[in-house]
Design a protein around this motif. Structure first.
Motif, PDB file in Angstrom:
ATOM      1  N   ALA A   1       4.094  -6.866  -4.999  1.00  0.00           N
ATOM      2  CA  ALA A   1       3.628  -8.188  -5.407  1.00  0.00           C
ATOM      3  C   ALA A   1       2.142  -8.212  -5.714  1.00  0.00           C
ATOM      4  O   ALA A   1       1.536  -9.266  -5.736  1.00  0.00           O
ATOM      5  N   GLY A   2       1.534  -7.060  -5.933  1.00  0.00           N
ATOM      6  CA  GLY A   2       0.163  -6.992  -6.395  1.00  0.00           C
ATOM      7  C   GLY A   2      -0.898  -7.486  -5.440  1.00  0.00           C
ATOM      8  O   GLY A   2      -2.076  -7.376  -5.728  1.00  0.00           O
ATOM      9  N   GLY A   3      -0.557  -8.007  -4.299  1.00  0.00           N
ATOM     10  CA  GLY A   3      -1.547  -8.581  -3.417  1.00  0.00           C
ATOM     11  C   GLY A   3      -1.989  -7.667  -2.295  1.00  0.00           C
ATOM     12  O   GLY A   3      -2.631  -8.097  -1.357  1.00  0.00           O
ATOM     13  N   ALA A   4      -1.668  -6.391  -2.377  1.00  0.00           N
ATOM     14  CA  ALA A   4      -1.963  -5.488  -1.272  1.00  0.00           C
ATOM     15  C   ALA A   4      -3.430  -5.109  -1.181  1.00  0.00           C
ATOM     16  O   ALA A   4      -3.909  -4.734  -0.139  1.00  0.00           O
ATOM     17  N   GLY A   5      -4.181  -5.179  -2.275  1.00  0.00           N
ATOM     18  CA  GLY A   5      -5.593  -4.822  -2.253  1.00  0.00           C
ATOM     19  C   GLY A   5      -5.786  -3.331  -2.108  1.00  0.00           C
ATOM     20  O   GLY A   5      -5.014  -2.541  -2.609  1.00  0.00           O
ATOM     21  N   LEU A   6      -6.836  -2.948  -1.402  1.00  0.00           N
ATOM     22  CA  LEU A   6      -7.167  -1.538  -1.251  1.00  0.00           C
ATOM     23  C   LEU A   6      -6.917  -1.038   0.164  1.00  0.00           C
ATOM     24  O   LEU A   6      -7.642  -0.192   0.656  1.00  0.00           O
ATOM     25  N   ASP A   7      -5.915  -1.558   0.832  1.00  0.00           N
ATOM     26  CA  ASP A   7      -5.614  -1.048   2.159  1.00  0.00           C
ATOM     27  C   ASP A   7      -4.940   0.315   2.054  1.00  0.00           C
ATOM     28  O   ASP A   7      -4.543   0.760   0.983  1.00  0.00           O
ATOM     29  N   LEU A   8      -4.839   1.001   3.162  1.00  0.00           N
ATOM     30  CA  LEU A   8      -4.320   2.368   3.181  1.00  0.00           C
ATOM     31  C   LEU A   8      -2.888   2.444   2.661  1.00  0.00           C
ATOM     32  O   LEU A   8      -2.531   3.377   1.938  1.00  0.00           O
ATOM     33  N   GLY A   9      -2.073   1.466   2.969  1.00  0.00           N
ATOM     34  CA  GLY A   9      -0.690   1.457   2.495  1.00  0.00           C
ATOM     35  C   GLY A   9      -0.607   1.342   0.984  1.00  0.00           C
ATOM     36  O   GLY A   9       0.206   2.013   0.352  1.00  0.00           O
ATOM     37  N   ALA A  10      -1.440   0.498   0.387  1.00  0.00           N
ATOM     38  CA  ALA A  10      -1.439   0.344  -1.067  1.00  0.00           C
ATOM     39  C   ALA A  10      -1.919   1.617  -1.747  1.00  0.00           C
ATOM     40  O   ALA A  10      -1.362   2.037  -2.765  1.00  0.00           O
ATOM     41  N   ILE A  11      -2.938   2.241  -1.200  1.00  0.00           N
ATOM     42  CA  ILE A  11      -3.445   3.490  -1.767  1.00  0.00           C
ATOM     43  C   ILE A  11      -2.373   4.570  -1.693  1.00  0.00           C
ATOM     44  O   ILE A  11      -2.104   5.267  -2.668  1.00  0.00           O
ATOM     45  N   ALA A  12      -1.744   4.709  -0.537  1.00  0.00           N
ATOM     46  CA  ALA A  12      -0.692   5.720  -0.377  1.00  0.00           C
ATOM     47  C   ALA A  12       0.487   5.424  -1.291  1.00  0.00           C
ATOM     48  O   ALA A  12       1.046   6.338  -1.909  1.00  0.00           O
ATOM     49  N   GLY A  13       0.864   4.169  -1.399  1.00  0.00           N
ATOM     50  CA  GLY A  13       1.978   3.795  -2.268  1.00  0.00           C
ATOM     51  C   GLY A  13       1.699   4.121  -3.723  1.00  0.00           C
ATOM     52  O   GLY A  13       2.558   4.650  -4.424  1.00  0.00           O
ATOM     53  N   ASN A  14       0.501   3.815  -4.181  1.00  0.00           N
ATOM     54  CA  ASN A  14       0.144   4.112  -5.565  1.00  0.00           C
ATOM     55  C   ASN A  14       0.033   5.610  -5.799  1.00  0.00           C
ATOM     56  O   ASN A  14       0.415   6.107  -6.860  1.00  0.00           O
ATOM     57  N   LEU A  15      -0.490   6.337  -4.837  1.00  0.00           N
ATOM     58  CA  LEU A  15      -0.627   7.789  -4.979  1.00  0.00           C
ATOM     59  C   LEU A  15       0.746   8.453  -5.039  1.00  0.00           C
ATOM     60  O   LEU A  15       1.021   9.269  -5.914  1.00  0.00           O
ATOM     61  N   VAL A  16       1.625   8.065  -4.128  1.00  0.00           N
ATOM     62  CA  VAL A  16       2.968   8.655  -4.105  1.00  0.00           C
ATOM     63  C   VAL A  16       3.792   8.182  -5.305  1.00  0.00           C
ATOM     64  O   VAL A  16       4.449   8.984  -5.968  1.00  0.00           O
ATOM     65  N   GLY A  17       3.745   6.893  -5.593  1.00  0.00           N
ATOM     66  CA  GLY A  17       4.484   6.367  -6.748  1.00  0.00           C
ATOM     67  C   GLY A  17       4.021   7.004  -8.046  1.00  0.00           C
ATOM     68  O   GLY A  17       4.836   7.393  -8.894  1.00  0.00           O
ATOM     69  N   GLY A  18       2.714   7.139  -8.197  1.00  0.00           N
ATOM     70  CA  GLY A  18       2.180   7.793  -9.387  1.00  0.00           C
ATOM     71  C   GLY A  18       2.551   9.260  -9.439  1.00  0.00           C
ATOM     72  O   GLY A  18       2.880   9.795 -10.500  1.00  0.00           O
ATOM     73  N   GLY A  19       2.508   9.933  -8.298  1.00  0.00           N
ATOM     74  CA  GLY A  19       2.852  11.354  -8.254  1.00  0.00           C
ATOM     75  C   GLY A  19       4.302  11.615  -8.613  1.00  0.00           C
ATOM     76  O   GLY A  19       4.611  12.528  -9.382  1.00  0.00           O
ATOM     77  N   VAL A  20       5.179  10.813  -8.081  1.00  0.00           N
ATOM     78  CA  VAL A  20       6.609  10.979  -8.377  1.00  0.00           C
ATOM     79  C   VAL A  20       6.885  10.678  -9.851  1.00  0.00           C
ATOM     80  O   VAL A  20       7.571  11.444 -10.534  1.00  0.00           O
ATOM     81  N   ALA A  21       6.332   9.584 -10.336  1.00  0.00           N
ATOM     82  CA  ALA A  21       6.547   9.234 -11.740  1.00  0.00           C
ATOM     83  C   ALA A  21       5.945  10.284 -12.668  1.00  0.00           C
ATOM     84  O   ALA A  21       6.546  10.646 -13.678  1.00  0.00           O
ATOM     85  N   GLY A  22       4.781  10.792 -12.308  1.00  0.00           N
ATOM     86  CA  GLY A  22       4.156  11.838 -13.114  1.00  0.00           C
ATOM     87  C   GLY A  22       4.972  13.105 -13.145  1.00  0.00           C
ATOM     88  O   GLY A  22       5.114  13.747 -14.196  1.00  0.00           O
ATOM     89  N   ALA A  23       5.518  13.485 -12.017  1.00  0.00           N
ATOM     90  CA  ALA A  23       6.359  14.681 -11.962  1.00  0.00           C
ATOM     91  C   ALA A  23       7.616  14.498 -12.804  1.00  0.00           C
ATOM     92  O   ALA A  23       8.037  15.412 -13.526  1.00  0.00           O
ATOM     93  N   ILE A  24       8.203  13.329 -12.742  1.00  0.00           N
ATOM     94  CA  ILE A  24       9.416  13.053 -13.516  1.00  0.00           C
ATOM     95  C   ILE A  24       9.120  13.107 -15.018  1.00  0.00           C
ATOM     96  O   ILE A  24       9.847  13.750 -15.778  1.00  0.00           O
ATOM     97  N   VAL A  25       8.041  12.458 -15.440  1.00  0.00           N
ATOM     98  CA  VAL A  25       7.708  12.444 -16.868  1.00  0.00           C
ATOM     99  C   VAL A  25       7.428  13.852 -17.374  1.00  0.00           C
ATOM    100  O   VAL A  25       7.940  14.268 -18.424  1.00  0.00           O
ATOM    101  N   ALA A  26       6.625  14.621 -16.636  1.00  0.00           N
ATOM    102  CA  ALA A  26       6.302  15.988 -17.074  1.00  0.00           C
ATOM    103  C   ALA A  26       7.547  16.860 -17.148  1.00  0.00           C
ATOM    104  O   ALA A  26       7.717  17.647 -18.091  1.00  0.00           O
ATOM    105  N   THR A  27       8.442  16.719 -16.190  1.00  0.00           N
ATOM    106  CA  THR A  27       9.669  17.523 -16.187  1.00  0.00           C
ATOM    107  C   THR A  27      10.601  17.128 -17.331  1.00  0.00           C
ATOM    108  O   THR A  27      11.141  17.990 -18.026  1.00  0.00           O
TER     109      THR A  27
END
Length: 89
Positions: free
Chosen positions: A51-77
């Motif tokens: 819902a976009g309201g997480a800000g820069l807390d540790l959970g939001a950073i981890a979620g974006n890092l993991v979500g981006g990593g998984v999506a990036g791996a899928i696209v490259a593959t």
């Protein structure tokens, strides 16, 4: 700011997927670029789910890092699979 984290995660995921699936790798630079594109999209999806309201807390950073990593791996593959399939024809 969150999308930058997703792009970084996606680039790492793209390079990692290329190293893991060498048959479909397009090179670390291309895999990194494809991963960054996928990471931006993955980060946007994670932000929408949180819902976009997480800000820069540790959970939001981890979620974006993991979500981006998984999506990036899928696209490259997937792009690697397509390129190799086209090359065989």
């Amino acid at each position: 700011m969150e999308w930058i984290i997703g792009i970084i995660g996606g680039a790492l995921g793209g390079v990692g997927s290329g190293a893991a699936v060498k048959k479909n790798a397009l090179g670390p630079i291309v895999n990194g670029i494809l991963g960054a594109i996928g990471g931006a999209a993955g980060s946007a999806i994670v932000q929408a789910l949180l819902a976009g309201g997480a800000g820069l807390d540790l959970g939001a950073i981890a979620g974006n890092l993991v979500g981006g990593g998984v999506a990036g791996a899928i696209v490259a593959t997937v792009v690697g699979l397509i390129v190799n399939a086209v090359k065989k024809k």
